[in-house]
Design an enzyme around this catalytic site. Structure first.
Site, PDB file in Angstrom:
ATOM      1  N   SER A  58       0.862  -1.184   0.000  1.00 31.44           N
ATOM      2  CA  SER A  58       0.000   0.000   0.000  1.00 31.44           C
ATOM      3  C   SER A  58       0.892   1.224   0.000  1.00 31.44           C
ATOM      4  O   SER A  58       1.953   1.219   0.643  1.00 31.44           O
ATOM      5  CB  SER A  58      -0.888   0.010   1.250  1.00 31.44           C
ATOM      6  OG  SER A  58      -1.428   1.302   1.470  1.00 31.44           O
ATOM      7  N   TYR A 116      -2.600  -1.657   9.820  1.00 29.57           N
ATOM      8  CA  TYR A 116      -2.591  -2.031   8.408  1.00 29.57           C
ATOM      9  C   TYR A 116      -1.302  -1.547   7.740  1.00 29.57           C
ATOM     10  O   TYR A 116      -0.601  -2.315   7.073  1.00 29.57           O
ATOM     11  CB  TYR A 116      -3.806  -1.433   7.699  1.00 29.57           C
ATOM     12  CG  TYR A 116      -3.837  -1.673   6.211  1.00 29.57           C
ATOM     13  CD1 TYR A 116      -4.166  -2.919   5.692  1.00 29.57           C
ATOM     14  CD2 TYR A 116      -3.536  -0.649   5.315  1.00 29.57           C
ATOM     15  CE1 TYR A 116      -4.193  -3.145   4.320  1.00 29.57           C
ATOM     16  CE2 TYR A 116      -3.573  -0.858   3.950  1.00 29.57           C
ATOM     17  CZ  TYR A 116      -3.891  -2.108   3.457  1.00 29.57           C
ATOM     18  OH  TYR A 116      -3.916  -2.326   2.106  1.00 29.57           O
TER      19      TYR A 116
END
Length: 293
Positions: free
Chosen positions: A191, A203
């Site tokens: 990401s 995350y």
């Protein structure tokens, strides 16, 4: 004419019931790859009521939750309709026993896995802000509610986004070396928020760990003919980006639009191809210039 050299290869793609994973499975299948899909029906994400979006047809959390809950049947049907080969298995990557099972099932269906795409992830917003003391719930862009960091939240993110990826790499390498193979591809999906992801701290950190595992694997596994690379998507419309946020992304992206799953799938297919044979240990930001290095 570019010959990407993927005809007859076998790929294992995780998290491929929708979004980037589904687009990647279809892109690889279109190049003659037999694709084994892993997926998991995911529970709905939480969101503040006023930000639910336009239901299950317009972009917003309701649509995204509906897509996350899909089986892989639609992806299989699309691949089979084009004459491609694909099978699927629902299994939870947070269970270490899932990893060898996936390879066993893929081998039984198509033969040894030569391309591994670690795309599946777990993402629930969390923060260091003690909202229980402030009396407010921190809010992510788009209206997602974030909870204060907990041990269980941390562990779930790392179990899927980091540990499962490392175990998948290990299993891939073990079987590859055991067979004496000299061609392999591993592509891990990160990401662009991995270096520091406010309000999605577990995350982001778990994806940063994935990047470290990937570079170490590239160093160690190159001697066996395996390349290992990272794709780091920018804002991709997988159903969760509301029209308001999409306009903001468009305005702040040099190429002037939000990304689509196919945009990322094409880069993944390139990294799997023979054209990328001299690329390993690299991270490619795929976001229309939304982030530059």
């Amino acid at each position: 004419m570019v010959q990407i050299g993927l005809q007859g290869k076998v790929a294992l793609v995780t998290g491929a019931n929708h979004g980037i994973g589904a687009a990647t499975a279809q892109a690889l299948a279109a190049e003659g790859v037999a694709v084994f899909i892993n997926y998991l029906h995911m529970p709905p994400l939480g969101m503040l009521e006023e930000n639910l979006g336009g239901g299950k047809t317009a972009p917003g959390l309701a649509l995204y939750n509906a897509r996350r809950a899909l089986s892989a049947d639609g992806v299989l049907e699309a691949i089979h309709a084009q004459g491609g080969k694909a099978e699927a298995l629902e299994a939870d990557l947070s269970d270490p026993a899932t990893i060898p099972l996936l390879f066993d099932r893929a081998e039984a269906a198509f033969g040894p896995v030569e391309i591994l795409i670690n795309n599946a992830d777990y993402c629930v917003g969390d923060t260091f802000i003690p909202h229980d003391l402030l009396g407010i719930a921190p809010q992510l862009p788009g209206g997602y509610a974030a909870t204060t960091f907990t041990a269980s939240g941390h562990d779930q993110h790392f179990a899927v986004n980091s540990r499962a990826v490392a175990l998948m790499i290990t299993e891939f390498a073990r079987r590859h070396v055991q067979r004496g193979k000299r061609w392999g591809r591993i592509i891990n999906i990160s990401s662009d928020g991995a270096p520091a992801f406010a309000h999605e701290i577990s995350y982001g950190a778990s994806k940063y760990a994935l990047e470290s595992y990937s570079r170490a694997a590239a160093k160690e596994l190159g001697q066996f003919g395996i390349t290992v690379n990272i794709v780091s998507p920018g804002p991709i419309q997988t159903g969760h980006i509301t029209p308001e946020i999409e306009q903001q992304v468009n305005d702040n992206t040099p190429l002037g639009r939000v990304g689509q799953p196919d945009d990322v799938a094409d880069v993944i297919t390139f990294l799997a191809s023979e054209q990328a044979r001299w690329l390993t240990g690299q991270l490619l930001f795929v976001g229309g210039g939304h982030r530059m290095i």
